[in-house]
Scaffold this active site. Structure first.
Site, PDB file in Angstrom:
ATOM      1  CB  SER A   1       3.499  -1.947  -5.438  1.00 28.83           C
ATOM      2  OG  SER A   1       3.635  -0.556  -5.242  1.00 28.83           O
TER       3      SER A   1
ATOM      4  CE1 TYR B   1      -1.910  -1.414  -4.278  1.00 31.06           C
ATOM      5  CE2 TYR B   1       0.144  -0.325  -3.674  1.00 31.06           C
ATOM      6  CZ  TYR B   1      -0.659  -0.928  -4.621  1.00 31.06           C
ATOM      7  OH  TYR B   1      -0.202  -1.058  -5.910  1.00 31.06           O
TER       8      TYR B   1
ATOM      9  CE  LYS C   1       0.219  -4.515  -5.219  1.00 33.02           C
ATOM     10  NZ  LYS C   1      -0.161  -5.352  -6.364  1.00 33.02           N
TER      11      LYS C   1
END
Ligand code: NDP
Length: 244
Positions: free
Chosen positions: A136, A149, A153
Site C-alpha cells: 500500500s 495497517y 505494509k
C-alpha cells in the site's frame, strides 16, 4: 500485445472481493490456471459462477499452521499474488493487542507463510516464478489512525527486498504494488467520509483515487515476462501522491 499466462499456474489470496477478485478473474482471462483463496464461501461461489475455470478454496490465512497445511496440499504455482488484507482504524494510543494481532496476522504473517510455501516449491522444482505482494502507499506515508495497517505494509515492503535478494538467484522475481485509496469494501471503510478523503485526494496530482483496474494492470505486468528484469521494487500505484 496482450499479456498471456498460458501454461502457468497462479495463486491469488483474498480473491473473494475487491482487488484480489479482479486479479484472479484477469489472470484466468489471460490463460493462467488460477486458484483463488478467501474466507467467505459465498464470495467464492459467486466468483466461480462468474469465472468457472477458477479453482476456489476457503482458507483463513491468518491461522499459520492450518493455512500452511492447506496451501501445501494445493501443489505447485508459477505465479503468486499475496493480496489478502484487513484494516482496523484507531488512534495510535487506542490500538489493542487484538487489533494488532488481527491486522498483522493477515497482512504480514500470512503473506510470509504463503510466500514460504510457494517459493519452496518453486526452488525445489527449479521452475522460477513471479510473486507480487499487494502492499500500500500507506507504507510510505503516515496516515492518521492507521498505525498498525501502515506498519504491516512497511513490513511487506522490507520482505519484498529480502525475497528479491534471496530468491532472485533461483529465477524467482518478487515485487510489490503500493496503491493509494481504492474504492473496494476496504477502501470505503477507510475513506468514504469526504471530510477524511478530501485532503488525501487533494494531494493526488492526477485528481482521483485508484480504480481496481489500475492495480490489476500493475500486478499483471509485474507477474508477466514483460517485467522479466524487475525484481525487488515497491511500485506506487497512486497517481503521483507520493511525489507531492
Ligand atoms: P477487500 O476487503 O475488498 O477484500 C479483501 C479480501 O481478502 C476479501 O475477499 C477477504 O475475505 C480476504 N481476506 C481477508 N483476510 C483474509 C484471510 N485471513 N484469509 C483469507 N482471505 C482473507 O480489500 P481490498 O480489495 O480493498 O484490498 C486488497 C489488498 O489491497 C489488501 O492487501 C489491502 O491492504 C490492499 N490495499 C487496498 C487499498 C484500498 O484502498 N482498498 C489501498 C492499498 C492497498 P473476507 O471478506 O471473507 O474477509
Amino acid at each position: 500485445m496482450d499479456i498471456q499466462f498460458k501454461g502457468k499456474r497462479a495463486l491469488v489470496t483474498g480473491a473473494g472481493k475487491g482487488i484480489g477478485r479482479a486479479i484472479a478473474m484477469k489472470l484466468a482471462l489471460c490463460g493462467a490456471e488460477t486458484v483463488a483463496i478467501s474466507r467467505t464461501q459465498a464470495d467464492l461461489d459467486s466468483l466461480k459462477a462468474e469465472s468457472p475455470s477458477i479453482e476456489t478454496h476457503v482458507i483463513d490465512l491468518s491461522v499459520w499452521s492450518s493455512a500452511k497445511k492447506a496451501l501445501e496440499a494445493l501443489g505447485h504455482f508459477d505465479l503468486l499474488v499475496n493480496n489478502a488484507g484487513v484494516s482496523r482504524i484507531a488512534p495510535f494510543t487506542e490500538v489493542t493487542e487484538e487489533d494488532f494481532d488481527y491486522v498483522f496476522n493477515t497482512n504480514f504473517k500470512a503473506l510470509f507463510n504463503v510466500s514460504q510455501v510457494v517459493a519452496k516449491s518453486m526452488k525445489e522444482k527449479k521452475s522460477g516464478g513471479a510473486i507480487v505482494h499487494v502492499s500500500s502507499a500507506a507504507s510510505k506515508q503516515g496516515l492518521n489512525n492507521h498505525a498498525v495497517y501502515c506498519s504491516t505494509k512497511g513490513a511487506v515492503d522490507s520482505l519484498t527486498m529480502v525475497m528479491a535478494l534471496e530468491l532472485g538467484p533461483h529465477k524467482i522475481r518478487t515485487n510489490a504494488v503500493n496503491p493509494t485509496a481504492t474504492m473496494t469494501d476496504m477502501g470505503k471503510y477507510a475513506w468514504s467520509d469526504p471530510q477524511k478523503s478530501k485532503p488525501l485526494l487533494n494531494r493526488i496530482p492526477l485528481g482521483r483515487f485508484a480504480e481496481v483496474d489500475d492495480v490489476v494492470e500493475a500486478v499483471l505486468w509485474l507477474l508477466s515476462d514483460r517485467a522479466s528484469y524487475i525484481n525487488g521494487v515497491t511500485l506506487p500505484v497512486e497517481g503521483g501522491l507520493l511525489v507531492a
